[in-house]
Design an enzyme around this catalytic site. Structure first.
Site, short mmCIF file in Angstrom:
data_model
loop_
_atom_site.label_atom_id
_atom_site.label_comp_id
_atom_site.label_asym_id
_atom_site.label_seq_id
_atom_site.Cartn_x
_atom_site.Cartn_y
_atom_site.Cartn_z
N GLU A 118 -18.38 9.67 -4.21
CA GLU A 118 -19.05 8.37 -4.24
C GLU A 118 -19.83 8.09 -2.97
O GLU A 118 -19.43 8.50 -1.88
CB GLU A 118 -18.01 7.26 -4.40
CG GLU A 118 -17.21 7.43 -5.66
CD GLU A 118 -16.68 6.13 -6.20
OE1 GLU A 118 -16.72 5.11 -5.49
OE2 GLU A 118 -16.24 6.15 -7.35
N CYS A 152 -23.38 4.29 2.78
CA CYS A 152 -21.99 4.68 3.07
C CYS A 152 -21.75 6.04 2.42
O CYS A 152 -21.96 6.22 1.22
CB CYS A 152 -21.04 3.61 2.53
SG CYS A 152 -19.31 4.00 2.86
N CYS A 159 -8.56 11.58 -0.33
CA CYS A 159 -8.19 11.51 1.09
C CYS A 159 -6.69 11.71 1.22
O CYS A 159 -5.92 11.26 0.37
CB CYS A 159 -8.59 10.15 1.66
SG CYS A 159 -8.30 10.04 3.44
N CYS A 163 -3.66 5.52 3.77
CA CYS A 163 -3.62 4.13 4.23
C CYS A 163 -3.20 3.26 3.04
O CYS A 163 -3.75 3.41 1.93
CB CYS A 163 -4.99 3.70 4.75
SG CYS A 163 -5.56 4.75 6.10
N CYS A 166 -5.76 1.16 0.78
CA CYS A 166 -7.01 1.79 0.38
C CYS A 166 -6.86 2.48 -0.98
O CYS A 166 -5.92 3.25 -1.20
CB CYS A 166 -7.42 2.81 1.43
SG CYS A 166 -8.78 3.87 0.94
N SER A 265 -10.65 3.01 12.95
CA SER A 265 -10.10 2.15 11.92
C SER A 265 -8.73 1.67 12.41
O SER A 265 -7.73 2.35 12.24
CB SER A 265 -9.98 3.00 10.65
OG SER A 265 -9.84 2.22 9.53
N LEU A 266 -8.71 0.52 13.06
CA LEU A 266 -7.50 0.06 13.76
C LEU A 266 -6.53 -0.65 12.81
O LEU A 266 -5.41 -0.23 12.62
CB LEU A 266 -7.92 -0.86 14.92
CG LEU A 266 -6.81 -1.43 15.78
CD1 LEU A 266 -6.07 -0.33 16.53
CD2 LEU A 266 -7.35 -2.46 16.77
N ASN A 343 -10.49 -6.05 0.42
CA ASN A 343 -10.97 -6.11 -0.96
C ASN A 343 -9.86 -5.60 -1.89
O ASN A 343 -9.35 -4.50 -1.69
CB ASN A 343 -12.20 -5.20 -1.12
CG ASN A 343 -13.36 -5.74 -0.30
OD1 ASN A 343 -13.83 -6.84 -0.51
ND2 ASN A 343 -13.81 -4.94 0.67
N CYS A 386 -15.62 -1.92 0.69
CA CYS A 386 -14.81 -1.12 1.59
C CYS A 386 -13.40 -0.92 1.03
O CYS A 386 -12.74 -1.87 0.65
CB CYS A 386 -14.76 -1.86 2.92
SG CYS A 386 -13.96 -0.94 4.19
#
Ligand code: SF4
Length: 395
Positions: A118, A152, A159, A163, A166, A265-266, A343, A386
């Site tokens: 994507e 993006c 992945c 996380c 996500c 990415s904190l 999101n 995101c």
């Protein structure tokens, strides 16, 4: 970067001259840089400049078929095709359009084996580059007659980082993308929108599916293709990492002329919360990440971006903002914080933050002297926002 397959093919091209039978499978030329293409051409007994012509045709003119590369003699194009070569640029297979103008693409890689990845086009961007030293001033904005957008880009199919907030993580890691597959997303989208490099202002963010620093060689090879062959500026590119320390250390060694800007990415105010949300933090905690980031030699005015996803009630309170401010100040880095209101995604049990909490968080950071920006959520209705990329075909 040359894969063994490419080397074999180049031998086939040489062997064709010796009357060997044609290969049957097709191998993409897309993904090879001018130097590698030149080596192939020379090995096949062609003049060296044919390599540059190939690179120019694929990356600047964005041609997608050998027969379109008319700067090459017809006989050479035919020989390449008979030798099993094709341009082989990744292809936009499906487009989802948001009411806000954002477009999400399923991009087909590897000659149509139905494996898609994507990428997202955000006209006018999402304010992600605000305050990082490269944003436009008012004079540049006034009377502009060019396109402004952010693309993006994905670096892996799925992945492995897991996380908890996500949607991509739900896929697990399926495979790394090649350099051609990463750069191909960008070139295909530039082509679709007739972007003129040098005139239009298009930012790239390597923040799509995957962790770029777990596919470091292919990611950096893609960046070099985009900079050296397609003419894009690395200062309009930002790569985001979840904090892969060896990757950050390698990245710090890259020369400025091909090094994108860095975002971390904190997403949490301390190690305890971060380890819950991002299990990778148990391997490389916040201080180890900061140590690695300090090795990056920043350009003048450049800042490190800390991305921070606000999860309702979990990471979005004023007390968290104060901790984040202390953490950023203690790092000693020229930095800014990009806030992202989480999101939602199916099967993920977090809450969206309240608008009031988001604003209070931002103001707390600003009061503490930390530049803080709220990234616009783009394309939520088409699962393009995101953290939502999961090859969702409905929407
Ligand atoms: S947020 Fe990024 S690193 Fe984390 S699981 Fe999703 S794609 Fe991977």
């Amino acid at each position: 970067m040359l894969s063994p397959v490419v080397t074999e093919k180049s031998e086939q091209l040489v062997q064709l001259d010796a009357g060997e039978p044609a290969a049957v499978t097709q191998t993409p030329l897309f993904g090879l840089d001018a130097e590698a293409l030149t080596a192939r051409m020379v090995a096949a007994g062609e003049p060296a400049f044919r390599g540059k012509q190939l690179a120019e045709g694929m990356y600047r003119q964005r041609l997608t078929a050998l027969e379109e590369l008319t700067t090459l003699p017809k006989a050479l194009r035919q020989r390449l095709a008979l030798g099993g070569w094709e341009v082989g640029r990744p292809r936009i297979a499906q487009v989802f359009k948001s009411v806000d103008g954002t477009e999400r693409y399923l991009i087909e890689c590897r000659g149509g084996d139905a494996q898609t990845v994507e990428a997202v086009w955000m006209p006018e961007g999402d304010e992600g580059e605000s305050g990082d030293g490269t944003e436009m001033d008012e004079a540049q904005e006034a009377g502009k007659s060019w396109t402004r957008a952010t693309i993006c880009v994905s670096s892996q199919v799925g992945c492995a980082v897991n996380c908890q907030f996500c949607l991509t993580a739900k896929l697990g890691l399926q495979r790394n993308l090649t350099a051609g597959e990463i750069a191909g997303q960008v070139i295909a989208i530039l082509d679709r929108h007739a972007v003129e490099v040098g005139r239009d202002r298009v930012n790239l963010v390597f923040m799509g599916m995957g962790e770029p620093f777990l596919n470091f060689d292919n990611f950096m090879a893609a960046v070099r293709l985009l900079v050296k062959e397609a003419g894009l500026s690395p200062q309009r590119m930002t790569v985001s990492t979840s904090g892969i320390v060896p990757g950050i250390e390698r990245f710090a060694q890259e020369p400025a002329e091909v090094r994108p800007k860095l975002a971390i990415s904190l997403n949490a105010p301390n190690d305890e919360v971060r380890s819950e949300l991002m299990p990778i933090n148990r391997k490389w905690p916040i201080e180890a990440v900061m140590d690695a980031v300090r090795q990056v030699r920043l350009r003048s005015r450049e800042r490190i971006t800390f991305e921070y996803v606000l999860l309702g009630g979990v990471t979005d309170q004023v007390k968290h903002a104060r901790e984040v401010a202390r953490l950023v100040r203690r790092s000693g880095l020229p930095a800014k914080v990009n806030l992202i209101a989480w999101n939602p995604g199916p099967g993920i049990a977090y809450d969206q933050p309240q608008a009031g909490d988001v604003e209070a968080f931002r103001l707390t950071l600003l009061d503490a002297g930390i530049p803080a920006y709220l990234r616009k959520s783009r394309g939520r209705d088409i699962f393009a926002a995101c953290g939502q990329l999961k090859r969702t075909v409905e929407g």
